[in-house]
Design a protein around this motif. Structure first.
Motif, short mmCIF file in Angstrom:
data_model
loop_
_atom_site.label_atom_id
_atom_site.label_comp_id
_atom_site.label_asym_id
_atom_site.label_seq_id
_atom_site.Cartn_x
_atom_site.Cartn_y
_atom_site.Cartn_z
N CYS A 1 0.84 -1.19 0.00
CA CYS A 1 0.00 0.00 0.00
C CYS A 1 0.88 1.24 0.00
CB CYS A 1 -0.90 -0.03 1.24
SG CYS A 1 -1.95 1.41 1.42
N SER B 1 2.60 -0.44 4.09
CA SER B 1 2.21 -1.73 4.65
C SER B 1 2.05 -2.77 3.55
CB SER B 1 0.90 -1.54 5.42
OG SER B 1 0.41 -2.79 5.85
N CYS C 1 -6.83 -1.36 2.90
CA CYS C 1 -5.56 -1.61 3.58
C CYS C 1 -5.85 -1.72 5.07
CB CYS C 1 -4.61 -0.46 3.31
SG CYS C 1 -3.16 -0.46 4.37
N GLU D 1 0.19 -5.85 2.23
CA GLU D 1 -1.13 -6.39 2.49
C GLU D 1 -1.40 -7.61 1.62
OE1 GLU D 1 -3.60 -4.99 4.57
OE2 GLU D 1 -1.90 -3.86 5.35
#
Ligand SMILES: [Zn+2]
Ligand SMILES: [Zn+2]
Length: 138
Positions: free
Chosen positions: A7, A11, A26, A13
């Protein structure tokens, strides 16, 4: 089907769905990805739902953990088996490689798409296309 992506918040994901008809978020920053038309059953993946990039390539879904694990076991056994285990492990690697499924990867954001219908226009990794994206990042 499964998408693994990074993302814009940084992060990493993983999201799973049967059809991706619903938007997904997210889990870290809550950013919503809402674009169900990025694939269809007839043509497969059309573009990357994460960054809207149309340049995607296919490669074997080689699970690095499995590969590294085999190599480590081979290296540990090597002194006792006069390096034969290294050879055996290389063969196991090769065998695994043949039965592995294909994944589709985005040149731009490196999102990984698993178990989507195959888009016949997608080809293997192309260094020229990749260079274009990498130089655009600089
Ligand atoms: Zn995020
Ligand atoms: Zn992308």
């Amino acid at each position: 089907m499964e998408i693994q992506y990074r993302c814009s918040c940084g992060s990493v994901e993983e999201v799973e769905s049967d059809d991706f008809a619903q938007p997904f978020r997210c889990s870290h920053c809550g950013k919503e990805y809402n674009d169900p038309s990025f694939w269809n059953a007839e043509s497969g993946l059309l573009y990357c739902v994460i960054c809207r990039c149309r340049d995607l390539y296919i490669q074997k879904d080689f699970n690095r953990k499995v590969g590294v694990g085999i190599a480590v076991v081979g290296a540990i056994l090597a002194p006792f088996t006069k390096l034969i285990s290294l050879l055996v492990c290389a063969l196991i690697d090769l065998g695994l490689y043949k039965v592995l499924p294909m994944i589709t990867v985005c040149y731009r954001c490196h999102a990984i798409f698993r178990d989507f219908p195959k888009n016949s226009t997608h080809e293997g990794f192309n260094l020229g296309i990749n260079d274009r994206y990498r130089s655009a990042e600089r």
